[in-house]
Design an enzyme around this catalytic site. Sequence first.
Site, mmCIF file in Angstrom:
data_model
loop_
_atom_site.group_PDB
_atom_site.id
_atom_site.type_symbol
_atom_site.label_atom_id
_atom_site.label_comp_id
_atom_site.label_asym_id
_atom_site.label_seq_id
_atom_site.Cartn_x
_atom_site.Cartn_y
_atom_site.Cartn_z
ATOM 1 N NE ARG A 10 -21.733 -33.362 4.892
ATOM 2 C CZ ARG A 10 -20.760 -34.450 5.335
ATOM 3 N NH1 ARG A 10 -19.812 -34.280 6.187
ATOM 4 N NH2 ARG A 10 -21.038 -35.579 4.713
ATOM 5 C CB CYS A 11 -28.441 -33.752 2.988
ATOM 6 S SG CYS A 11 -29.888 -33.977 1.661
ATOM 7 N N GLY A 12 -29.743 -30.485 2.207
ATOM 8 C CA GLY A 12 -31.016 -29.715 2.249
ATOM 9 C C GLY A 12 -32.158 -30.500 2.245
ATOM 10 N NE ARG A 15 -29.497 -27.407 5.678
ATOM 11 C CZ ARG A 15 -28.769 -27.572 4.716
ATOM 12 N NH1 ARG A 15 -27.699 -28.517 5.034
ATOM 13 N NH2 ARG A 15 -28.873 -26.908 3.486
#
Length: 113
Positions: A10-12, A15
């Site tokens: 969920r963390c940009g 990712r």
Amino acid sequence: MDIKIFHNSRCGTSRTTLDAIREAGHEPEVVDYLANPPAREQLKKMIADAGLSVREAVRSKEARYGELGLDGAGDEALLDAMVANPVLINRPFVVTPKGVRLCRPSELVNEIL
């Protein structure tokens, strides 16, 4: 090369870091650290190997941090809180034979690839 990323999908930033590792031609071991947090001693070693203080490795903006009243806590209490509440572990940590980095910003991963 053996590469491990402690990842939150969920963390940009997490990712982007994972993408950078793959773009460099590596397929890392992806650890969902929220479901499978590192053991206390492993976390302590990763923090030290990354050249960080425990406080630099904690997510102080998480609601759980405030709920637990960790503002004045020492390293040992912070480590205990991070292991019990992995949402408090900053991300993403990447471990390679060339070193350990908390990849914030994600470009820091290039130092250890």
